[in-house]
Design a protein around this motif. Structure first.
Motif, PDB file in Angstrom:
ATOM      1  N   CYS A  13       0.841  -1.194   0.000  1.00 46.85           N
ATOM      2  CA  CYS A  13       0.000   0.000   0.000  1.00 46.85           C
ATOM      3  C   CYS A  13       0.885   1.255   0.000  1.00 46.85           C
ATOM      4  O   CYS A  13       1.787   1.376   0.824  1.00 46.85           O
ATOM      5  CB  CYS A  13      -0.913  -0.014   1.217  1.00 46.85           C
ATOM      6  SG  CYS A  13      -1.881   1.496   1.371  1.00 46.85           S
ATOM      7  N   HIS A  15       0.081   4.109   0.939  1.00 52.72           N
ATOM      8  CA  HIS A  15      -0.292   5.007   2.045  1.00 52.72           C
ATOM      9  C   HIS A  15       0.202   4.490   3.397  1.00 52.72           C
ATOM     10  O   HIS A  15       0.751   5.250   4.193  1.00 52.72           O
ATOM     11  CB  HIS A  15      -1.804   5.194   2.087  1.00 52.72           C
ATOM     12  CG  HIS A  15      -2.397   5.484   0.742  1.00 52.72           C
ATOM     13  ND1 HIS A  15      -2.198   6.680   0.092  1.00 52.72           N
ATOM     14  CD2 HIS A  15      -3.129   4.712  -0.101  1.00 52.72           C
ATOM     15  CE1 HIS A  15      -2.814   6.636  -1.083  1.00 52.72           C
ATOM     16  NE2 HIS A  15      -3.373   5.458  -1.229  1.00 52.72           N
ATOM     17  N   CYS A  16      -0.017   3.174   3.669  1.00 51.17           N
ATOM     18  CA  CYS A  16       0.298   2.665   5.009  1.00 51.17           C
ATOM     19  C   CYS A  16       1.343   1.552   4.969  1.00 51.17           C
ATOM     20  O   CYS A  16       1.719   1.032   6.015  1.00 51.17           O
ATOM     21  CB  CYS A  16      -0.965   2.181   5.708  1.00 51.17           C
ATOM     22  SG  CYS A  16      -1.601   0.628   5.065  1.00 51.17           S
ATOM     23  N   CYS A  33      -6.768  -0.905  -0.077  1.00 47.10           N
ATOM     24  CA  CYS A  33      -5.960  -1.504   0.975  1.00 47.10           C
ATOM     25  C   CYS A  33      -6.848  -2.106   2.060  1.00 47.10           C
ATOM     26  O   CYS A  33      -7.782  -1.455   2.528  1.00 47.10           O
ATOM     27  CB  CYS A  33      -5.053  -0.431   1.576  1.00 47.10           C
ATOM     28  SG  CYS A  33      -4.085  -1.006   2.977  1.00 47.10           S
ATOM     29  N   CYS A  36      -5.878   0.338   5.455  1.00 50.01           N
ATOM     30  CA  CYS A  36      -6.248   1.764   5.551  1.00 50.01           C
ATOM     31  C   CYS A  36      -7.370   2.137   4.591  1.00 50.01           C
ATOM     32  O   CYS A  36      -7.848   3.271   4.632  1.00 50.01           O
ATOM     33  CB  CYS A  36      -5.029   2.653   5.322  1.00 50.01           C
ATOM     34  SG  CYS A  36      -4.500   2.762   3.589  1.00 50.01           S
TER      35      CYS A  36
END
Ligand code: ZN
Length: 152
Positions: A13, A15-16, A33, A36
């Motif tokens: 992911c 983002h996370c 994801c 998140c």
């Protein structure tokens, strides 16, 4: 594809940094994801630190294209928008990352970065190509696809 692990394709992911399995019955570009709920591919390069870089290169199934840059570097700032535009065109076949060499000097040294901007292409966890100097979005897209085809 040679970098694939048994049991499907995986992606990290942006983002996370959670490792997600991509469903075989849905386009990867629509994946979200599990942790998140962010889009796994949103058409933007992911900014990574050293840990994030390692994770994307070693855990994701897709080839990884990295823009090694620094905020003070004029040609890097010129290539920034081109790299972002290339992300929209190369995802989800590739994962595009931005690595700030000033923030991660140890990793830059280990990667042998001598000048920036430098593009690095990884497939199956190994570096298969690199290119130094700013190029256009069209050139980035063509270069990444060509290098991957040559390495296959
Ligand atoms: Zn996530």
């Amino acid at each position: 594809m040679s970098g694939q692990k048994p049991g499907g394709s995986f992606t990290v992911c942006p983002h996370c940094a959670a490792v997600n399995r991509l469903p075989a019955d849905k386009p990867a570009s629509e994946g979200r994801c599990g942790q998140c709920k962010g889009a796994l591919f949103d058409g933007h390069p992911a900014e990574v630190d050293a840990a994030g870089f390692e994770r994307h290169v070693t855990r994701g199934s897709a080839p990884v294209l990295v823009d090694v840059w620094a905020p003070w570097c004029g040609p890097c700032r010129v290539m920034g928008p081109a790299f972002a535009s290339a992300a929209a065109r190369l995802e989800p076949d590739f994962r595009l990352l931005k690595l700030n060499s000033d923030a991660e000097p140890e990793l830059s040294g280990r990667l042998g970065i001598r000048s920036i901007p430098t593009l690095l292409l990884f497939a199956g966890g190994k570096r298969i190509a690199q290119h130094s100097g700013a190029i256009t979005a069209d050139q980035i897209v063509a270069w990444a696809r060509q290098q991957l085809a040559h390495a296959a």
